[in-house]
Each structure stands twice: as structure tokens, then as C-alpha cells.
Design an enzyme around this catalytic site. Structure first.
Site, short mmCIF file in Angstrom:
data_model
loop_
_atom_site.label_atom_id
_atom_site.label_comp_id
_atom_site.label_asym_id
_atom_site.label_seq_id
_atom_site.Cartn_x
_atom_site.Cartn_y
_atom_site.Cartn_z
N HIS A 517 32.35 -7.61 -4.30
CA HIS A 517 32.70 -8.53 -5.40
C HIS A 517 33.33 -9.83 -4.91
O HIS A 517 33.67 -10.69 -5.71
CB HIS A 517 33.57 -7.81 -6.44
N ASP A 569 31.19 -1.13 -4.12
CA ASP A 569 31.75 -2.48 -3.92
C ASP A 569 32.02 -2.70 -2.43
O ASP A 569 33.16 -2.66 -1.98
CB ASP A 569 33.05 -2.58 -4.74
N SER A 691 41.78 -7.86 -2.33
CA SER A 691 40.43 -7.29 -2.43
C SER A 691 39.69 -7.35 -1.11
O SER A 691 39.78 -8.33 -0.38
CB SER A 691 39.61 -8.10 -3.44
#
Ligand code: NAG
Ligand code: NAG
Ligand code: NAG
Ligand code: NAG
Ligand code: NAG
Ligand code: NAG
Length: 763
Positions: A517, A569, A691
Site C-alpha cells: 500500500h 500487503d 507502514s
């Protein structure tokens, strides 16, 4: 420690009559003060108390380094009125021993900071340093300058180290040179060197030391590190950069390591813990080399305090972690005074005899023995250990005692002495060292430097290929130091349509792992840069390609009530150019690779399942991930909720914005790890910028990546991020790499490509 000044007042008046009418007095503080420095007392002014003097760097205490309080109340050595105790400038040994050349400036004495330069007479050429500085540890920088000319001898002129005299001027095969040190200096290293047929001198260059000369942690790390590594390896140099240097002992060989730490009065009390920590560091370091030696670990004063019994390794399998736990738990209560250095050697000798009986003469031949002693050498009981050392040599050499003889067994025994302390008994200690190839005697002033020394051992380029190796403590708190703790750290900067930064992890010199992502549809490799400071060119590394997991599809479950679906992801970035591996840039280990099995000490044919069992063994497994924080990053601590704890954890996903389904298993598939909450321990929570970062676990000295930070249920961080703690409801979900193996192996383990592949396990 230390004396409070109020009771030194009447200390002088305190004398006790003991049995037999001998007068016992306390010592007094008269004349013990030191100009320009300070001191501590191990037992105040009581009998046997030791004064330890300290000076600043570049100075040393003079005339005494320590004094001991005698039963009759006088100090030994006694303070002298005409030679008051002071801190003297460190001196370096006389460099004017250079043959066939000039030293400038010519002085009678050289002190710390003094510079010298060296020039050879015409017809002679200089080897070694042409300029040297006198360093605060009492040594000259660089190497011994030697002026020589081609004389047709087999061996090169071995030179004369500062402060030394050499006897012997012939350098042909079998010729011998001997060294001695001038004045109050004493010799460390080879007193005698013989020219061999191959044109090399035996032994190592000796050096002349003052009592105030010490080895630095770096010197010791290089010398001891080199030696211990060659013991740990078959020095099998593979030309495979991925594997780096393969390190293991010969197949059926057994390595026995005996460690003895002096905890007698002569080594200060809080030094015990430092010595213990250093031993733990050393053991972890050795474990990082994929060898599993057997250990005997004892502390000693006038008796032996055994922490780890080597015989346990022969009877049952002893886990390294148990050894470390035992060491960590070990406390020293009231210990006996006195030091019996011989007793520790005798203890090792007995253990060796047991091993020999158990293994049989033939089996024992494959055993190597490394004895490592930490002591200042002051023994007052048990006598000299020299006869015991001679017997140990006989046991291991099996009467093949002739050194340098073909088939000699001197590779099978090493005795290293770390002489540590304020007042070292060099004359007693040096003869106890045994072994070939490099120094076995190290002279250090502070125990605290030991841990640093052992840490420096891994910081060598030789072990670059080993994934996950890192430093596990912060030395200076600056960026450089942080990088060494997390050398696999990378930042991903997406300069595409939606500017974004993520964290990533270096998994090989060519590849970085991050979250899918972090990319937006339509991004191109040229929009992406990876920040890694490897000292080669710019720290902004260009990207060759990036590959998202083919099953990643954020809109896949919109109809099922999940606006953003983060399964798979995961993305792999290929760098345009390989990064240069060093102690601050090094790959992390990833699941199901051979490299990781080695890091986990799984021997023989291991499986992916075994790795998972080692790494995710309990229902609450502590893991870490990184967040940006000045000066670079900080580590967040979380607990992965596994087994029966998982259901409750993932249930909280239903409260996340954009999720309307009633079944938490729709957004949170089996591919996710769940962390967060505050039951038992308040976990940290992920912030947006975290992330793509590695969710990792440390095992001994290695870091293994288990997951990738993906998404969370609440935004608790605000714009600054940092070390934010979870509330009751907040949860984070991380991609579990153990579930991503086909993708990883296809993209990182393909040996038909132009990169060095990782070796994935078959099962
Ligand atoms: C004593 O000396 C040591 C080393 O020079 C220094 O670290 C320490 O601060 C000194 N303590 C006092 C009280 O001067
Ligand atoms: C105390 O004992 C030592 C050694 O036993 C001796 O050399 C010294 O002279 C004695 N000092 C006094 C004040 O008696
Ligand atoms: C050597 O160092 C001492 C002490 O710092 C200084 O006094 C002396 O001038 C120096 N000598 C030279 C030649 O630099
Ligand atoms: C490694 O490379 C060197 C030089 O490139 C070569 O001499 C040596 O034989 C190689 N070793 C192995 C094990 O392939
Ligand atoms: C080594 O020599 C000693 C004494 O000379 C002897 O007792 C012993 O049996 C010998 N050991 C071996 C292995 O030959
Ligand atoms: C993602 O999933 C949706 C819903 O199943 C589907 O319509 C779409 O084609 C998928 N996208 C990709 C790139 O596979």
C-alpha cells in the site's frame, strides 16, 4: 564503595587486640591523597582494603597504582613524604632504537601527544610508519618503522620495537632473534622468533610495555577476534557473497570453551556484573557464528563458583539460552577472600580428564579446547598455576609437544589471558598463555571495556553475509549508533502521484521489503527512492523494479463490507545497484531461508515449520517494529496474540472505519498477525509512517523479520508519530511473512537471475 570522610577521623585511633595479643589497627588516610586524580577504597580503612587510584586519560597514578591495608594498620606500599602520590603524564617507550635511520626530534623521553618522524639512511628503505604519535594508552600509533635493504636473507629484517633491544642480526632460515626490553619496561609477545623456510618469522612482533601501557578494545578485538574466529571456522572461503564466509567447525570436531572470571577482592565489586555481561556478550557472539561449543563457566576467588558445567553438555543437550539465563541469574553473595588462580586451572584440568575418559583417546583427538581467563593475576594461595598448565598441555597434545612439528597438536589448545586491573601481575600471567597464531595475552585497564571489545569482534567485514547480525545496545545515542542496532533499516520515499513515505527492510544487497500500500496504481520505479546510507554515492538509492504481491487487491472485498482490504500487503523493491554491506548496513533474516536456520542454530535439514516454532512459540510473543524518531528511529514493543489469544485480538477489527461486515475474518485473514491493546502489557501502536516496516524478533545476536506493518483500527498518533501506546480497543495487523513464502521465494530465491539469491528451505 569509597570512604565517607567523617569516620576517617577516628580511624587512626581504632586498634583492636586480637587473640595472641597481636595489635590489629585500621589504616589511616594520612598521605594517601592523590594530586590531580582520585581514589576509591574497597573496604574503607579496614584490613585488606585496597586503595585504587584513578587519573584522567593520558595520565597514570604514580608512584603506586594501588595500596593494600595491612593487619598492623599500615599501607603497602607505604605513602612517602618525599614522593607524594600524583597523576603523571603517560610516557611512550623510546623509539630511538631504530637501526639505519634517524628519529626526529631526538628526545630522552616522549610523552602522550608527542609526534615523531622516521627517515632511513640512503640505501635503506622504510617499512612501517614514517610518523607516529604517542597515544594515551602508552603506545605509539601505526607500526614499527624498519630501515632495511636487500641482504639476500630468507626473512625480512624483523626490526626493533620501541624500548626494545634485539639480539641476532642474521635473518636466514632457522636463524633466531631474541628481544628484551630496556629499563622498567617489560616484554609482551614473542621473546624469540625463528625464520622459517617460507620466509616468515614465527610468533608475533613483541612490544615493550610500561605498567601504564594498555591495549585498547579495538586492538584486542582485532587480535582476539581474529584468533577466535579462526578457531570457530574451517576458514572455508566461499566465493559467494550472499553466504559471506561460511563459518563452522569441522564436522566431527568438538569445541570446548572454558571461561574463568576472577572475582576476588582485587577486582572491584561492581566489576563483577560488568565481567558477567561481557561473558554473556562473548557467548552470544560465538553463537552468531553458527557453532555450538560446550561451555564451562566459573567465577573464582579462593574457591570456585561454577555457573555452567561442561559435563552437562555431554550428558544432555544444553540450550544456549539456558546458559545465558544461568549467567544472568548468577549473583555473588559473601565470597571468600583470597585468590587461587591454580584452582581454576585445576578445575578445568579435571573437567578435561572427564571428557577424555568419556570420549576415549581416539575421540578426544577431535576435541579443541579454548581456555579464557579474566584476572589481574594476583594470587595469594594455591601456588603457581604453571605446573597445572603444563599438565593440561600434555593432556591435549597427547605428548606431541614439539612445536612447529608437522602433525603437532598445538592447534587444539589455546589459553587466552585477559589481564585486567589496576595492578597486573604480568610476570605471573604471561607464561600461562598457550597457542599459536597471534596474541594470547591482552592487557586492559577497565573491565567495562571488555563488552565493547567483544562487540567490536563482529564488526568486521568478514561476516558481512550474515543476515540479522546487529549491535544490541546503543553506544552514543546518535544516528550512527542507531544504524548499527537496525542495520537493515530503509526508508521508502514515493514521489509519485500520492507522495508517501514508508519504512522498509533490506533483505539482501539488492532487495528491500515493504508494504504494497506504499504504492499507488500508476507509480513508476523512477518515482520511488530508497534511503540507505551505505557510503557508496548518494544515500537515495534508485529503484530498478518493484513488485506487489499479485493477490494484493485493496478493493477486492468492498461488496463484503470492507472498504480497504489489505491482505497480501507486501511488495519487493529491487535496487538499481547493490548496496555495500557493513556493520551499519546489513540484511535482516527472513523466514524459511537457510540463512535464518543458521541464525537460529537449527542444525541439519531444517524446516520452515521448525523456524516458526522457535520464533512464534508462545501465545503472546514479543516482537518489535520501528518508528521514525530523532535522531533516526526508535523501537516499538508489541505482543503478537497467537493461538487462543488471536480470536479476541482480531475481533477488534470490526470497530475500524470502513468495515461494516460482522465477521472479523473477512478483513483479517490468516495472513495477519495481531498486536495492540493493554492486557498484561500496554503495546505500542503503529503510526502511518511506520507502514511497510519489519516486524521483527531478536534471537541471540540476530534479527529475524516475522512480518510487515500493514494497517490498524485507530489513528492514535497525530502528525508527529513516535512511540505511541495503545488503548484498550486499538489493534494493528501485520502481514505474516511465514504465509508469503511462495512470493518471497519466487522473487528473492531465483538462481537463474542476475542477483545473488537467498536459499529457501524445501519444506
Ligand atoms: C574520579 O576520577 C574518575 C576518572 O578520572 C572520574 O570519572 C570521576 O568523576 C572522579 N570523581 C571525582 C569525585 O572526582
Ligand atoms: C606492619 O607490617 C609490615 C609487614 O608485616 C611491616 O613491614 C611494617 O613495618 C609494619 N608497620 C608497623 C608500623 O609496624
Ligand atoms: C612532548 O610532550 C610534552 C608534554 O605534553 C611537552 O611538554 C613537550 O614539549 C613535547 N615535546 C615535543 C618535542 O613536542
Ligand atoms: C575464489 O576466487 C578466487 C579468485 O577470484 C579463486 O582463486 C579461488 O579459487 C576461488 N575459490 C573458490 C572456492 O571458488
Ligand atoms: C604422556 O606421557 C606421560 C608421562 O610421560 C604418560 O604417563 C602418558 O601415558 C603419555 N600419554 C600418552 C597419550 O601417550
Ligand atoms: C480486485 O477485486 C475486484 C472485486 O473482486 C475485481 O473487480 C477487480 O478486478 C480486482 N482487481 C484486480 C487488479 O485484480
Amino acid at each position: 564503595m569509597g570512604a565517607s570522610s567523617n569516620w576517617s577521623w577516628y580511624a587512626a585511633l581504632l586498634c583492636l587486640f586480637s587473640l595472641g595479643a597481636e595489635v590489629l589497627c585500621d589504616c589511616t588516610d594520612r598521605g594517601i591523597q592523590i594530586q590531580g586524580g582520585n581514589f576509591t577504597l574497597t573496604k574503607g580503612f579496614k584490613r585488606d582494603s585496597v586503595i585504587i587510584y584513578r587519573c584522567n586519560d593520558g595520565y597514570y597514578p604514580y608512584p603506586a597504582v594501588t595500596r593494600i591495608c595491612l593487619p598492623n594498620g599500615s599501607w603497602k606500599p607505604a605513602p612517602k613524604r618525599f614522593s607524594p602520590q600524583k597523576c603523571k603524564l603517560v610516557e611512550c617507550p623510546d623509539p630511538n632504537v631504530l637501526e639505519n635511520g634517524n628519529v626526529s626530534p631526538p628526545e630522552v623521553q616522549y610523552f602522550v601527544g608527542n609526534e615523531t618522524s622516521y627517515e632511513c639512511y640512503s640505501g635503506y628503505t622504510l617499512r612501517g610508519s614514517s610518523k607516529r604519535i604517542c597515544l594515551p594508552n602508552g603506545k605509539w600509533s601505526g607500526s614499527t618503522p624498519i630501515c632495511s635493504r636487500d641482504s639476500g636473507f630468507a626473512c625480512p629484517d624483523p626490526g626493533v620495537p620501541p624500548g626494545a633491544s634485539r639480539a641476532g642480526n642474521m635473518f636466514g632460515i632457522d636463524d633466531k632473534v631474541t628481544y628484551s626490553c630496556n629499563g622498567e619496561l617489560f616484554l609482551v609477545g614473542s621473546k624469540e622468533r625463528v625464520c622459517l623456510e617460507n620466509g616468515q618469522w614465527t610468533g608475533t612482533e613483541p612490544a615493550c610495555y610500561y605498567k601504564h601501557t594498555f591495549d585498547t578494545p579495538r586492538e584486542v578485538a582485532e587480535s582476539f577476534g581474529g584468533a577466535i574466529k579462526s578457531t570457530l571456522t574451517t576458514t572455508q572461503s566461499l566465493n559467494d557473497t550472499q553466504e559471506g564466509r561460511k563459518i563452522r567447525i569441522s564436522k566431527d570436531g568438538t569445541l570446548n570453551i572454558y571461561i574463568g572470571v576472577d572475582i576476588s577482592e582485587s577486582i572491584e565489586k561492581d566489576d563483577f556484573e560488568k565481567a558477567r555481561d561481557a561473558v554473556i556478550t562473548l557467548i552470544k557472539k560465538i553463537a552468531s557464528f553458527s557453532v555450538s561449543p560446550n561451555y564451562e563457566i566459573v567465577f573464582f576467588s579462593s574457591e570456585i563458583y561454577r555457573v555452567v558445567n561442561i559435563l552437562d553438555f555431554f550428558n544432555a543437550k544444553v540450550e544456549l539460552n539456558t546458559v545465558i539465563e544461568d549467567l544472568e541469574k548468577f549473583e555473588i553473595g559473601d565470597k571468600n577472600t583470597g585468590t587461587d588462580l591454580n584452582l581454576v586451572f585445576k578445575t578445568f584440568e579435571n573437567q578435561m580428564a572427564f571428557i577424555k575418559r568419556q570420549a576415549g583417546d581416539e575421540g578426544f583427538k577431535a576435541h579443541r579446547h579454548v581456555l579464557i581467563l579474566f584476572t589481574d593475576g594476583a594470587y595469594n594461595m594455591g601456588g603457581s598455576p604453571q605446573p597445572t598448565v603444563a599438565r593440561i598441555k600434555n593432556t591435549v597434545y597427547m605428548n606431541h609437544t614439539v612445536e612447529n612439528q608437522v602433525g603437532a597438536r598445538d592447534d587444539f589448545l589455546d589459553i587466552y589471558i585477559f589481564a585486567i586491573g589496576n595492578d597486573i601481575f604480568d610476570d605471573d600471567l604471561q607464561p600461562l598463555t598457550v597457542g599459536t597464531g597471534g596474541d594470547h595475552y591482552f592487557r586492559m585497564s577497565k573491565i567495562v571495556e571488555l563488552k565493547e571489545t567483544f562487540d567490536l569482534i563482529i564488526d568486521e567485514s568478514e561476516v558481512v553475509g550474515m543476515c540479522g547480525l546487529h549491535r544490541d545496545y546503543d553506544t552514543t545515542g546518535d544516528k550512527e549508533s542507531t544504524k548499527k542496532m537496525f542495520p537493515w533499516l530503509a526508508f521508502i520515499i514515493n514521489k509519485g502521484q500520492k507522495a508517501k513515505t514508508c519504512i522498509g527492510s533490506l533483505v539482501s544487497p539488492d532487495f528491500v521489503l515493504t508494504a504494497a500500500h506504499c504504492f499507488t496504481f500508476g507509480d513508476l520505479p523512477e518515482n520511488i527512492v530508497v534511503e540507505i546510507e551505505d557510503g557508496l554515492g548518494s544515500s537515495e538509492k534508485k529503484v530498478k523494479t518493484f513488485t506487489l504481491h499479485p493477490q494484493y487487491n485493496i478493493t477486492a472485498k468492498v461488496k463484503e463490507g470492507v472498504t480497504e482490504f489489505y491482505d497480501y500487503d507486501l511488495a519487493i523493491i529491487r535496487l538499481k545497484e547493490s548496496v555495500q554491506i557493513s556493520d551499519s548496513v546489513r540484511p535482516i533474516c527472513i523466514p524459511c531461508t537457510q540463512e535464518t536456520s543458521e541464525a537460529l542454530n537449527l542444525v541439519g535439514e531444517s524446516t520452515c515449520r521448525q523456524q516458526e516454532q522457535v520464533l512464534l512459540k508462545s501465545y503472546r510473543e514479543q516482537l518489535g517494529f520501528l518508528t521514525r524518531k530523532h535522531p533516526l528511529v526508535a523501537e516499538k514493543t508489541v505482543f503478537a496474540k497467537l493461538g487462543e489469544n488471536r480470536d479476541l485480538c482480531i475481533k477488534k477489527a470490526l470497530a475500524a472505519p470502513g468495515i461494516t461486515t460482522q465477521d472479523e475474518r473477512v478483513p483479517v485473514t490468516d495472513n495477519f498477525l495481531c498486536t495492540g491493546g493493554r492486557v498484561g502489557y500496554r503495546d505500542h501502536i503503529a503510526c502511518t509512517g511506520d507502514s511497510g516496516g519489519a516486524v521483527f524478533k531478536n534471537f541471540n545476536q540476530r534479527t529475524i523479520q516475522i512480518g510487515v506493518v500493514s494497517w490498524g483500527t485507530q489513528a492514535l498518533c497525530g502528525s508527529t508519530g513516535g512511540l505511541v501506546e495503545s488503548n484498550d480497543e486499538s489493534r494493528d495487523f501485520h502481514i505474516n511473512l511465514f504465509r508469503m513464502i511462495p512470493f518471497l521465494s519466487k522473487n528473492l530465491g531465483d538462481d537463474n537471475q542476475d542477483y545473488t539469491p537467498l536459499t529457501f528451505l524445501k519444506n
